[in-house]
Design a protein around this motif. Structure first.
Motif, PDB file in Angstrom:
ATOM      1  N   LYS A  12      17.586 -43.359  11.501  1.00 14.78           N
ATOM      2  CA  LYS A  12      17.512 -41.924  11.839  1.00 14.78           C
ATOM      3  C   LYS A  12      16.045 -41.511  11.979  1.00 14.78           C
ATOM      4  O   LYS A  12      15.209 -42.336  12.334  1.00 14.78           O
ATOM      5  CB  LYS A  12      18.278 -41.086  10.799  1.00 14.78           C
ATOM      6  CG  LYS A  12      19.696 -41.614  10.609  1.00 14.78           C
ATOM      7  CD  LYS A  12      20.615 -40.656   9.926  1.00 14.78           C
ATOM      8  CE  LYS A  12      21.995 -41.300   9.787  1.00 14.78           C
ATOM      9  NZ  LYS A  12      22.990 -40.408   9.199  1.00 14.78           N
ATOM     10  N   HIS A 100      26.565 -40.860  18.321  1.00 16.14           N
ATOM     11  CA  HIS A 100      26.537 -40.603  16.873  1.00 16.14           C
ATOM     12  C   HIS A 100      26.919 -39.147  16.626  1.00 16.14           C
ATOM     13  O   HIS A 100      26.583 -38.263  17.417  1.00 16.14           O
ATOM     14  CB  HIS A 100      25.142 -40.898  16.320  1.00 16.14           C
ATOM     15  CG  HIS A 100      25.095 -40.880  14.826  1.00 16.14           C
ATOM     16  ND1 HIS A 100      25.043 -39.707  14.105  1.00 16.14           N
ATOM     17  CD2 HIS A 100      25.136 -41.890  13.924  1.00 16.14           C
ATOM     18  CE1 HIS A 100      25.051 -40.003  12.817  1.00 16.14           C
ATOM     19  NE2 HIS A 100      25.103 -41.318  12.679  1.00 16.14           N
ATOM     20  N   GLU A 172      32.960 -43.705  12.365  1.00 22.57           N
ATOM     21  CA  GLU A 172      32.195 -43.000  11.346  1.00 22.57           C
ATOM     22  C   GLU A 172      32.830 -41.629  11.089  1.00 22.57           C
ATOM     23  O   GLU A 172      32.585 -40.690  11.843  1.00 22.57           O
ATOM     24  CB  GLU A 172      30.747 -42.803  11.803  1.00 22.57           C
ATOM     25  CG  GLU A 172      29.983 -44.081  12.016  1.00 22.57           C
ATOM     26  CD  GLU A 172      28.483 -43.880  11.838  1.00 22.57           C
ATOM     27  OE1 GLU A 172      27.891 -44.607  11.028  1.00 22.57           O
ATOM     28  OE2 GLU A 172      27.914 -42.984  12.486  1.00 22.57           O
ATOM     29  N   GLY A 178      26.232 -39.622   5.155  1.00 19.93           N
ATOM     30  CA  GLY A 178      25.154 -39.048   4.362  1.00 19.93           C
ATOM     31  C   GLY A 178      25.633 -38.199   3.188  1.00 19.93           C
ATOM     32  O   GLY A 178      24.847 -37.497   2.565  1.00 19.93           O
ATOM     33  N   SER A 217      28.193 -43.633   4.402  1.00 22.42           N
ATOM     34  CA  SER A 217      27.908 -43.871   2.982  1.00 22.42           C
ATOM     35  C   SER A 217      28.242 -45.295   2.530  1.00 22.42           C
ATOM     36  O   SER A 217      28.709 -45.497   1.410  1.00 22.42           O
ATOM     37  CB  SER A 217      28.619 -42.833   2.104  1.00 22.42           C
ATOM     38  OG  SER A 217      28.142 -41.520   2.403  1.00 22.42           O
ATOM     39  N   GLY A 238      23.308 -45.978   7.384  1.00 24.96           N
ATOM     40  CA  GLY A 238      22.236 -44.994   7.484  1.00 24.96           C
ATOM     41  C   GLY A 238      21.285 -45.109   6.306  1.00 24.96           C
ATOM     42  O   GLY A 238      20.421 -45.990   6.254  1.00 24.96           O
ATOM     43  N   GLY A 239      21.448 -44.225   5.336  1.00 24.45           N
ATOM     44  CA  GLY A 239      20.529 -44.133   4.202  1.00 24.45           C
ATOM     45  C   GLY A 239      20.200 -45.473   3.551  1.00 24.45           C
ATOM     46  O   GLY A 239      19.023 -45.769   3.278  1.00 24.45           O
TER      47      GLY A 239
HETATM   48  P1  PGA Z   1      24.958 -42.990   5.985  1.00 22.31           P
HETATM   49  O1  PGA Z   1      24.850 -42.780   7.584  1.00 22.31           O
HETATM   50  O2  PGA Z   1      25.103 -44.451   5.756  1.00 22.31           O
HETATM   51  O3  PGA Z   1      23.669 -42.441   5.447  1.00 22.31           O
HETATM   52  O4  PGA Z   1      26.154 -42.218   5.546  1.00 22.31           O
HETATM   53  C1  PGA Z   1      25.607 -43.549   8.465  1.00 22.31           C
HETATM   54  C2  PGA Z   1      25.284 -43.159   9.877  1.00 22.31           C
HETATM   55  O5  PGA Z   1      25.010 -41.977  10.130  1.00 22.31           O
HETATM   56  O6  PGA Z   1      25.292 -44.010  10.791  1.00 22.31           O
END
Ligand code: PGA
Length: 255
Positions: A12, A100, A172, A178, A217, A238-239
């Motif tokens: 991101k 996304h 997703e 997130g 997540s 993501g994170g």
């Molecule tokens: P996240 O994000 O793992 O932080 O939940 C996933 C993504 O947005 O691809």
């Protein structure tokens, strides 16, 4: 047929030159140490566009590919601020995340625009990672499958089912991104199986072959149980992809 796993890191809009250097250095170190390159798992990192050249330089000759987080639906022209998939491909980028939920909700990307972006990315030779997923309200209303089918069908209608041979899908759920609220393996598997069954009504071969990643997540602690599901072929992270050790542990869970 066994599908190969794919783990993709979506950084991101995070990172400074120094933090990106450190993260890429750690990725390079792990990949050179063969920590995740058993051949069963493909790994890709998708940094902000500005850091793509640094990522390519740091990861050249490693087992980690580089992807973009978004790309234009146009090849070139007067589109201030945009980057075309052809430009990414010319540098050596292999994947691009498209559709996304943050692009859809914060930047107003419609199903039709996402489909046009997939088409342009394919013509540039990139592998689109096409994201689909329902909001919390949509899940509450029981329209999850309607929503993901609509998002997928917009792409199939434009590029044709056979073009999905060169695509990856990422399911997703928007409410899981997130938030720390991961879908349970059963919830995720249900939607993955639905997507694969829907693809099979168009082409059994594509349905069998296509990688469907789960995102939302995913962490080292929950990756293994998600990846154990029959129709989950890896993750879009993501994170947790901003921490090399955590990301490595997720890649290892995919093995
Ligand atoms: P996240 O994000 O793992 O932080 O939940 C996933 C993504 O947005 O691809």
């Amino acid at each position: 047929m066994a599908r190969k796993f794919l783990v993709a890191g979506n950084w991101k809009m995070h990172g400074t030159p120094a933090s990106v250097d450190a993260l890429l250095g750690a990725m390079r170190h792990f990949s050179d140490a063969q920590a995740w390159s058993s051949g069963q798992v493909d790994v890709v990192v998708c940094p902000p566009s500005l850091y793509v050249p640094a990522a390519l330089a740091a990861l050249t000759g490693s087992s980690v590919a580089v992807g973009a987080q978004n790309a234009s639906e146009h090849e070139a022209g007067a589109y201030t601020g945009e980057v075309s998939p052809q430009m990414f491909a010319a540098l050596g980028v292999r994947y691009v995340i498209l559709g996304h939920s943050e692009r859809r909700s914060l930047f107003g990307e419609s199903d039709a625009l996402v489909a046009a972006k997939v088409q342009q990315a394919l013509s540039a030779g990139l592998t689109p990672i096409l994201c689909v997923g329902e909001t919390f309200n949509e899940r509450q209303q029981g329209v999850t499958s309607t929503v993901v089918q609509r998002q997928l069908d917009a792409v199939i209608a434009l590029v044709g089912i056979d073009a999905l041979h060169d695509c990856v899908i990422a399911y997703e759920p928007v409410w899981a991104i997130g938030t720390g609220m991961t879908a349970t393996p059963a919830q995720a598997q249900e939607v993955h199986a639905f997507l694969r069954a829907h693809l099979a009504t168009n082409s059994a071969a594509i349905a069998t072959k296509i990688q469907i990643l789960y995102g939302g997540s995913v962490k080292a602690g929950n990756a293994a149980e998600l990846f154990a599901c029959e129709d989950i072929d890896g993750g879009l992270i993501g994170g947790a992809s901003l921490n090399a050790e955590e990301f490595l542990a997720i890649c290892q869970a995919a093995q």
